[in-house]
Design a protein around this motif. Structure first.
Motif, short mmCIF file in Angstrom:
data_model
loop_
_atom_site.label_atom_id
_atom_site.label_comp_id
_atom_site.label_asym_id
_atom_site.label_seq_id
_atom_site.Cartn_x
_atom_site.Cartn_y
_atom_site.Cartn_z
N GLU A 52 13.16 5.08 -15.41
CA GLU A 52 14.35 4.50 -15.64
C GLU A 52 14.66 2.98 -15.15
N GLU A 53 13.64 2.65 -14.36
CA GLU A 53 13.73 1.06 -14.00
C GLU A 53 13.04 0.26 -14.83
N LEU A 54 12.03 1.04 -15.19
CA LEU A 54 11.22 0.03 -16.46
C LEU A 54 11.75 0.02 -17.59
N MET A 55 12.68 1.10 -18.13
CA MET A 55 13.12 1.16 -19.21
C MET A 55 14.30 -0.07 -19.08
N ALA A 56 15.03 -0.26 -18.00
CA ALA A 56 16.19 -1.00 -17.77
C ALA A 56 15.53 -2.54 -17.90
N ALA A 89 0.81 -1.14 0.12
CA ALA A 89 0.11 -0.07 0.13
C ALA A 89 0.82 1.32 -0.03
N ASP A 90 2.01 1.10 0.55
CA ASP A 90 2.92 2.37 0.86
C ASP A 90 3.98 2.32 -0.37
N ALA A 91 3.74 1.53 -1.37
CA ALA A 91 4.73 1.38 -2.47
C ALA A 91 4.63 2.71 -3.31
N GLY A 92 5.72 3.38 -3.71
CA GLY A 92 5.59 4.57 -4.38
C GLY A 92 5.51 4.16 -5.88
N PRO A 93 5.52 5.18 -6.63
CA PRO A 93 5.63 4.94 -8.26
C PRO A 93 6.88 4.19 -8.90
N GLY A 141 2.56 -3.81 -18.75
CA GLY A 141 2.88 -5.02 -18.44
C GLY A 141 3.97 -5.51 -17.45
N LEU A 142 4.96 -4.58 -17.81
CA LEU A 142 6.27 -4.73 -17.14
C LEU A 142 6.13 -4.09 -15.94
N ALA A 143 5.48 -3.08 -15.61
CA ALA A 143 4.92 -2.35 -14.41
C ALA A 143 4.23 -3.36 -13.41
N GLU A 144 3.22 -4.00 -14.13
CA GLU A 144 2.36 -5.00 -13.40
C GLU A 144 3.36 -6.19 -12.83
N ASP A 145 4.32 -6.51 -13.88
CA ASP A 145 4.96 -7.79 -13.45
C ASP A 145 5.76 -7.46 -12.05
N LEU A 146 6.45 -6.26 -12.33
CA LEU A 146 7.34 -5.60 -11.21
C LEU A 146 6.77 -5.39 -10.14
#
Length: 315
Positions: free
Chosen positions: A152-156, A144-148, A266-271
């Motif tokens: 740069e992380e998604l691109m990597a 719940a407290d996870a930030g956006p 999709g990458l963001a959801e996987d992360l």
């Protein structure tokens, strides 16, 4: 044993009962035993609470199976108690029913087929579903407290995942030496038909087929070859590239690489799922380690090193 509680599918990798069902046989515990077999924070666990999780097998139950089943009960006591104490969440029978339905859909089997295939009982399958509900509840609170997620992380992640995300249609000529590879490359660049060269020169099994490898994800190839299929200009011979198979002259006939924007969500959801699973495992390990657990010696030994577990009694 902790992995039996932390198996993930969707948000978990696979139903926990797939691991639960693979327990090995060992010594035997006499059925019909009664009374306390363990305590969790001063609360008793009885023999019957554990034995109901194990299919009937005559007058005895193997102690490895019993110890692992007992661990499931211990873990459930701890996780459900701490979920309520720390986050105020309590699973309901309706939620367990719904989760049980999800598990059945995931396998495509009926409950009876799962009992038979994986060596479970109605009680053990329901306990696994209940623990999945608690895992969902706790994971929601933990993230719940996870930030956006940083772009740069998604691109990597995107760049590191191109081998899996892309699709290439390629052919190759496999040679034993770099010298032979250079010679084949020079002939291909000079305009000789690539398929004919492959049939003439290639030592690989695709040679008689003109070197054609079909279309697939680069991730299905060895690392050096995969990188080359992403680097090569489409329609232009490339190489030679060395792998543990030899030297490859490569021709990429077509390549599809998804744009970052098309796979970003999709990458963001996987992360997010990966982060949630990591937090869940860390939380469960922590609360189990901190719990006061005692096990009667004839049923096993409680340990938290290297991770919480009940070790079956030795012969």
């Amino acid at each position: 044993m902790l992995n039996l509680i932390t198996e993930r599918r969707g948000t978990r990798v696979r139903p926990a009962f797939l691991a639960f069902a693979s327990l090995a046989a060992a010594l035997l515990v006499a059925c019909g035993s009664t009374g306390e077999v363990a305590t969790v924070d001063g609360e008793s666990i009885t023999f019957d609470e554990v034995s109901v999780l194990i299919p009937e097998a005559g007058d005895t139950v193997d102690v490895t199976r019993f110890a692992n089943s007992l661990m499931l009960v211990v873990a459930d006591r701890v996780m459900s108690s701490q979920a309520e104490q720390q986050f105020g969440v309590v699973r309901t029978e309706q939620e367990i029913d719904a989760k049980l339905g999800e598990l059945l859909l995931q396998t495509g089997l009926t409950a009876e087929q799962i009992y038979e295939t994986y060596g479970l009982t109605e009680a053990s399958l329901r306990l696994i579903a209940a623990q999945e509900v608690t895992a969902d509840q706790v994971t929601t609170e933990l993230v719940a407290d996870a930030g956006p997620i940083a772009e740069e992380e998604l691109m990597a992640i995107y760049e590191a995942s191109l081998g899996e995300l892309s699709q290439v249609c390629a052919a190759h000529i496999l040679l034993e030496t770099e010298e032979e590879g250079n010679a084949a490359y020079d002939r291909a660049v000079a305009g000789e038909d690539f398929a004919a060269l492959a049939m003439e020169l290639s030592t690989g099994p695709s040679g008689p087929n003109g070197g054609d490898l079909g279309c697939s994800s680069p991730a299905t190839y060895v690392a050096e070859f995969a990188a080359a299929t992403l680097e090569a200009e489409v329609g232009v011979p490339f190489g030679p590239v060395q792998s543990n198979f030899g030297w490859h002259v490569i021709l990429v006939n077509a390549r599809t690489v998804p744009a970052f924007e098309d796979v970003r969500e999709g990458l963001a959801e996987d992360l997010r799922l990966s982060d949630g699973n990591r937090r869940w495992v860390e939380w469960l390990t922590s609360v189990l380690t901190e719990a006061e657990v005692t096990v009667e010696p004839e049923y096993g030994t409680w340990t938290t090193d290297p991770s919480p577990n009940i070790i079956p009694p030795e012969s």
